[in-house]
Write an enzyme that holds these catalytic residues in place. Structure first.
Site, PDB file in Angstrom:
ATOM      1  N   PRO A   3     -64.166 -13.581 -54.688  1.00 22.51           N
ATOM      2  CA  PRO A   3     -63.919 -12.136 -54.742  1.00 22.51           C
ATOM      3  C   PRO A   3     -62.444 -11.804 -54.540  1.00 22.51           C
ATOM      4  O   PRO A   3     -61.808 -12.339 -53.652  1.00 22.51           O
ATOM      5  CB  PRO A   3     -64.765 -11.572 -53.605  1.00 22.51           C
ATOM      6  CG  PRO A   3     -65.150 -12.717 -52.766  1.00 22.51           C
ATOM      7  CD  PRO A   3     -64.984 -13.973 -53.550  1.00 22.51           C
ATOM      8  N   GLU A   4     -61.913 -10.966 -55.398  1.00 20.52           N
ATOM      9  CA  GLU A   4     -60.532 -10.503 -55.245  1.00 20.52           C
ATOM     10  C   GLU A   4     -60.546  -9.052 -54.760  1.00 20.52           C
ATOM     11  O   GLU A   4     -61.592  -8.474 -54.535  1.00 20.52           O
ATOM     12  CB  GLU A   4     -59.774 -10.667 -56.569  1.00 20.52           C
ATOM     13  CG  GLU A   4     -59.558 -12.143 -56.902  1.00 20.52           C
ATOM     14  CD  GLU A   4     -58.301 -12.379 -57.736  1.00 20.52           C
ATOM     15  OE1 GLU A   4     -57.425 -11.513 -57.771  1.00 20.52           O
ATOM     16  OE2 GLU A   4     -58.217 -13.458 -58.350  1.00 20.52           O
ATOM     17  N   ARG A  24     -70.886 -21.655 -49.257  1.00 20.25           N
ATOM     18  CA  ARG A  24     -69.791 -22.599 -49.012  1.00 20.25           C
ATOM     19  C   ARG A  24     -69.101 -22.405 -47.676  1.00 20.25           C
ATOM     20  O   ARG A  24     -68.298 -23.220 -47.265  1.00 20.25           O
ATOM     21  CB  ARG A  24     -68.779 -22.527 -50.166  1.00 20.25           C
ATOM     22  CG  ARG A  24     -69.429 -22.975 -51.469  1.00 20.25           C
ATOM     23  CD  ARG A  24     -68.485 -22.894 -52.632  1.00 20.25           C
ATOM     24  NE  ARG A  24     -67.354 -23.808 -52.487  1.00 20.25           N
ATOM     25  CZ  ARG A  24     -66.342 -23.850 -53.343  1.00 20.25           C
ATOM     26  NH1 ARG A  24     -66.331 -23.029 -54.380  1.00 20.25           N
ATOM     27  NH2 ARG A  24     -65.358 -24.688 -53.163  1.00 20.25           N
ATOM     28  N   ARG A  71     -34.960 -14.190 -55.532  1.00 19.13           N
ATOM     29  CA  ARG A  71     -35.991 -15.238 -55.390  1.00 19.13           C
ATOM     30  C   ARG A  71     -35.958 -16.206 -56.553  1.00 19.13           C
ATOM     31  O   ARG A  71     -35.950 -15.813 -57.706  1.00 19.13           O
ATOM     32  CB  ARG A  71     -37.390 -14.615 -55.298  1.00 19.13           C
ATOM     33  CG  ARG A  71     -37.595 -14.007 -53.964  1.00 19.13           C
ATOM     34  CD  ARG A  71     -39.010 -13.600 -53.701  1.00 19.13           C
ATOM     35  NE  ARG A  71     -38.999 -12.869 -52.443  1.00 19.13           N
ATOM     36  CZ  ARG A  71     -39.331 -13.412 -51.270  1.00 19.13           C
ATOM     37  NH1 ARG A  71     -39.758 -14.640 -51.205  1.00 19.13           N
ATOM     38  NH2 ARG A  71     -39.236 -12.695 -50.178  1.00 19.13           N
ATOM     39  N   HIS A 105     -78.773 -19.834 -46.597  1.00 20.37           N
ATOM     40  CA  HIS A 105     -77.375 -19.456 -46.391  1.00 20.37           C
ATOM     41  C   HIS A 105     -77.186 -18.029 -45.868  1.00 20.37           C
ATOM     42  O   HIS A 105     -76.095 -17.499 -45.924  1.00 20.37           O
ATOM     43  CB  HIS A 105     -76.525 -19.637 -47.658  1.00 20.37           C
ATOM     44  CG  HIS A 105     -76.686 -20.977 -48.301  1.00 20.37           C
ATOM     45  ND1 HIS A 105     -76.379 -22.149 -47.657  1.00 20.37           N
ATOM     46  CD2 HIS A 105     -77.147 -21.327 -49.522  1.00 20.37           C
ATOM     47  CE1 HIS A 105     -76.632 -23.169 -48.462  1.00 20.37           C
ATOM     48  NE2 HIS A 105     -77.103 -22.703 -49.597  1.00 20.37           N
TER      49      HIS A 105
END
Ligand code: ZN
Length: 281
Positions: free
Chosen positions: A2-3, A117, A160, A98
């Protein structure tokens, strides 16, 4: 994984069900997720009201009436399942493999954290000391917030030597922008992911800042529309199919008008980058 837009979608899905409710009981089915649960975790949450559910980067933050905040991170595979109370019935949601943590609210709603996980995590800290929390203290501004703009981006990229792709993934510069949306924003701004961060012109940085905001806003809007379906389909929050322009489209034709390029996949610092060599420079 998930973002930011997925986490924001989870937050929006949970908000109406949890804000203002008291956590009646908390069940933990194991001693740890990615890290051990904090000392007295259940005792410190039970009987407390959820005042507000916020998000910072990819963290969900629930402010409790005790003056503490519950931090939740979904990790790689974590999901929050919402089981609203069924009228006239007292039924427990069937336990799934889970299911690690179950919050039972005072109206019978159950919120279950399921994570095969176990890269997800939870923590509890004093809300007043949030700015010192080790996971939150070094985060840059929210890309969808007002303090993130072309001026800020230009300042933090100046000098940078890293590639623009890795600068965009640096959480100290921008909080919560992940691999997928970094690729999408670079495609939208027509900037090569391999360009040196400090050598991008002001004009192109302006385009990039706008692209970052718009790809995230579109994904959040797409997530919002799945929330309506979710109420019918039941249960699972936060994962939705979203059409990407570059991400995952290796070997396919570039979707930009009048570009005859093909989306390429390269590896940058161990992460896959998808981009069009022809129109991203
Ligand atoms: Zn192209």
């Amino acid at each position: 994984m998930p973002e930011l837009p997925e986490v924001e979608t989870v937050r929006r899905g949970l908000c109406p069900a949890v804000e203002g409710r008291v956590v009646e009981s908390l069940t933990i089915n194991r001693p740890d997720l990615r890290w051990p649960f904090p000392e007295g975790f259940a005792r410190r949450i039970e009987g407390r009201r959820v005042l507000r559910l916020r998000r910072s980067a990819k963290y969900l933050l629930a402010d409790l009436s005790s003056g503490e905040t519950l931090l939740m991170h979904l990790g790689m595979s974590g999901r929050l399942l919402l089981h609203p109370p069924l009228p006239g019935k007292i039924v427990e949601a069937p336990a799934q493999k889970h299911d690690h943590v179950k919050f039972k609210l005072d109206d019978g709603t159950e919120v279950v954290f399921n994570d095969p996980r176990r890269f997800g995590s939870m923590d509890l800290y004093s809300t007043a000391s949030e700015s010192q929390h080790w996971l939150l203290r070094n985060l840059g501004p929210e890309p969808i917030g007002n303090s993130f703009n072309a001026c800020y981006l230009s300042e933090c990229l100046a000098g940078r030597r890293v590639t623009i792709k890795s600068a965009l993934l640096d959480q100290r510069l921008i909080a919560g922008l992940g691999n997928i949306y970094a690729c999408e924003a670079l495609w939208a701004a027509r900037i090569s992911p391999a360009a040196r961060a400090g050598r991008i012109s002001t004009l192109r940085i302006e385009r990039l800042a706008t692209a970052i905001k718009s790809v995230l806003a579109e994904a959040i809007a797409a997530g919002g529309s799945t929330l309506r379906d979710f109420r019918h389909a039941g249960g699972e929050l936060g994962y939705f199919q979203h059409r990407f322009k570059a991400y995952g489209r290796q070997g396919e034709a570039c979707m930009r008008d009048q570009c005859s390029g093909v989306i390429d996949r390269i590896s940058q610092s161990g992460r896959s980058t998808f981009y069009c060599r022809r129109c991203q420079r």
